[in-house]
Scaffold this motif. Structure first.
Motif, PDB file in Angstrom:
ATOM      1  N   VAL A   1       0.854  -1.183   0.000  1.00 20.19           N
ATOM      2  CA  VAL A   1       0.000   0.000   0.000  1.00 20.19           C
ATOM      3  C   VAL A   1       0.889   1.232   0.000  1.00 20.19           C
ATOM      4  N   LEU A   2       0.513   2.218  -0.811  1.00 21.99           N
ATOM      5  CA  LEU A   2       1.262   3.468  -0.857  1.00 21.99           C
ATOM      6  C   LEU A   2       0.951   4.307   0.379  1.00 21.99           C
ATOM      7  N   GLN A   3       1.986   4.858   0.965  1.00 23.75           N
ATOM      8  CA  GLN A   3       1.831   5.723   2.136  1.00 23.75           C
ATOM      9  C   GLN A   3       2.540   7.027   1.869  1.00 23.75           C
ATOM     10  N   PRO A   4       1.857   8.125   1.643  1.00 19.44           N
ATOM     11  CA  PRO A   4       0.406   8.248   1.575  1.00 19.44           C
ATOM     12  C   PRO A   4      -0.120   7.767   0.232  1.00 19.44           C
ATOM     13  N   ALA A   5      -1.418   7.475   0.196  1.00 16.99           N
ATOM     14  CA  ALA A   5      -2.055   7.056  -1.061  1.00 16.99           C
ATOM     15  C   ALA A   5      -1.996   8.212  -2.056  1.00 16.99           C
ATOM     16  N   GLN A   6      -1.887   7.866  -3.332  1.00 16.09           N
ATOM     17  CA  GLN A   6      -1.884   8.867  -4.395  1.00 16.09           C
ATOM     18  C   GLN A   6      -3.314   9.061  -4.890  1.00 16.09           C
ATOM     19  N   GLN A   7      -3.563  10.133  -5.626  1.00 19.11           N
ATOM     20  CA  GLN A   7      -4.904  10.351  -6.177  1.00 19.11           C
ATOM     21  C   GLN A   7      -5.290   9.262  -7.165  1.00 19.11           C
ATOM     22  N   ASP A   8      -4.316   8.759  -7.923  1.00 16.08           N
ATOM     23  CA  ASP A   8      -4.626   7.794  -8.973  1.00 16.08           C
ATOM     24  C   ASP A   8      -4.228   6.363  -8.622  1.00 16.08           C
ATOM     25  N   ALA A   9      -3.742   6.123  -7.424  1.00 17.12           N
ATOM     26  CA  ALA A   9      -3.405   4.762  -6.991  1.00 17.12           C
ATOM     27  C   ALA A   9      -3.200   4.756  -5.484  1.00 17.12           C
ATOM     28  N   ASP A  10      -3.655   3.670  -4.825  1.00 14.57           N
ATOM     29  CA  ASP A  10      -3.401   3.559  -3.393  1.00 14.57           C
ATOM     30  C   ASP A  10      -2.533   2.351  -3.052  1.00 14.57           C
ATOM     31  N   ALA A  11      -2.216   1.526  -4.076  1.00 11.72           N
ATOM     32  CA  ALA A  11      -1.370   0.360  -3.862  1.00 11.72           C
ATOM     33  C   ALA A  11      -0.723  -0.036  -5.185  1.00 11.72           C
ATOM     34  N   VAL A  12       0.363  -0.796  -5.096  1.00  9.85           N
ATOM     35  CA  VAL A  12       1.067  -1.278  -6.286  1.00  9.85           C
ATOM     36  C   VAL A  12       1.620  -2.667  -6.011  1.00  9.85           C
ATOM     37  N   ASP A  13       1.883  -3.403  -7.095  1.00  6.70           N
ATOM     38  CA  ASP A  13       2.699  -4.608  -6.989  1.00  6.70           C
ATOM     39  C   ASP A  13       3.784  -4.481  -8.053  1.00  6.70           C
ATOM     40  N   GLY A  14       4.476  -5.537  -8.378  1.00  5.67           N
ATOM     41  CA  GLY A  14       5.583  -5.458  -9.311  1.00  5.67           C
ATOM     42  C   GLY A  14       5.221  -5.017 -10.712  1.00  5.67           C
ATOM     43  N   VAL A  15       3.965  -5.188 -11.113  1.00  8.38           N
ATOM     44  CA  VAL A  15       3.574  -4.835 -12.483  1.00  8.38           C
ATOM     45  C   VAL A  15       2.283  -4.042 -12.607  1.00  8.38           C
ATOM     46  N   SER A  16       1.579  -3.795 -11.508  1.00  5.42           N
ATOM     47  CA  SER A  16       0.272  -3.149 -11.597  1.00  5.42           C
ATOM     48  C   SER A  16       0.104  -2.065 -10.551  1.00  5.42           C
ATOM     49  N   ARG A  17      -0.870  -1.191 -10.830  1.00  7.79           N
ATOM     50  CA  ARG A  17      -1.298  -0.170  -9.890  1.00  7.79           C
ATOM     51  C   ARG A  17      -2.753  -0.450  -9.527  1.00  7.79           C
ATOM     52  N   TYR A  18      -3.159  -0.083  -8.305  1.00  2.00           N
ATOM     53  CA  TYR A  18      -4.497  -0.376  -7.805  1.00  2.00           C
ATOM     54  C   TYR A  18      -5.089   0.864  -7.145  1.00  2.00           C
ATOM     55  N   LEU A  19      -6.403   0.989  -7.256  1.00  2.00           N
ATOM     56  CA  LEU A  19      -7.136   2.036  -6.561  1.00  2.00           C
ATOM     57  C   LEU A  19      -8.430   1.428  -6.049  1.00  2.00           C
TER      58      LEU A  19
END
Length: 131
Positions: free
Chosen positions: A84-102
């Motif tokens: 999980v991104l800390q802090p969350a971004q406007q266009d994504a709140d989490a990532v893995d090795g190849v993808s972004r998630y919201l």
């Protein structure tokens, strides 16, 4: 134990869960719990493997093989690299090795553009992760 969205206060309830191993049962945060055999979300079994289970923030959780959002498996998410991104971004709140998630939804995957966006957005975040 869960956060009440109306009051912001923690609330708890006692419920009977069929088939739970009471001796190994441990309540976690955001409605998750584990025992020696399963992972539970708000009293229902959701995963057969509690191995490596951890609650993340923003209602994300993961074990060794899957990533969950509000108790639902995120298809295609890579548990080994998911964070999980800390802090969350406007266009994504989490990532893995190849993808972004919201909000538990995969935004893009596998493309060079997606990887570049994810790497650019998370470079500073990854440097702040505990080691």
């Amino acid at each position: 134990l869960d956060n009440n969205p109306k009051t912001g206060r923690m609330q708890s309830a006692v419920i009977a869960i069929k088939g739970v191993d009471a001796a190994s049962f441990v309540g976690k945060t955001s409605g998750y719990a584990v025992d020696a055999k399963r992972v539970y979300y708000k009293g229902s079994a959701i995963s057969a493997s509690p191995n490596g289970f951890e609650c993340l923030s923003l209602s994300y959780a993961k074990n060794m093989s899957e990533v969950l959002y509000y108790g639902q498996k995120i298809s295609g998410a890579d548990a080994a690299t998911f964070h999980v991104l800390q802090p969350a971004q406007q266009d994504a709140d989490a990532v893995d090795g190849v993808s972004r998630y919201l909000d538990g939804k995969q935004l893009c995957t596998g493309s060079t553009a997606c990887n570049a966006q994810a790497n650019a957005k998370t470079a500073s975040e990854m440097s702040r992760l505990p080691r």
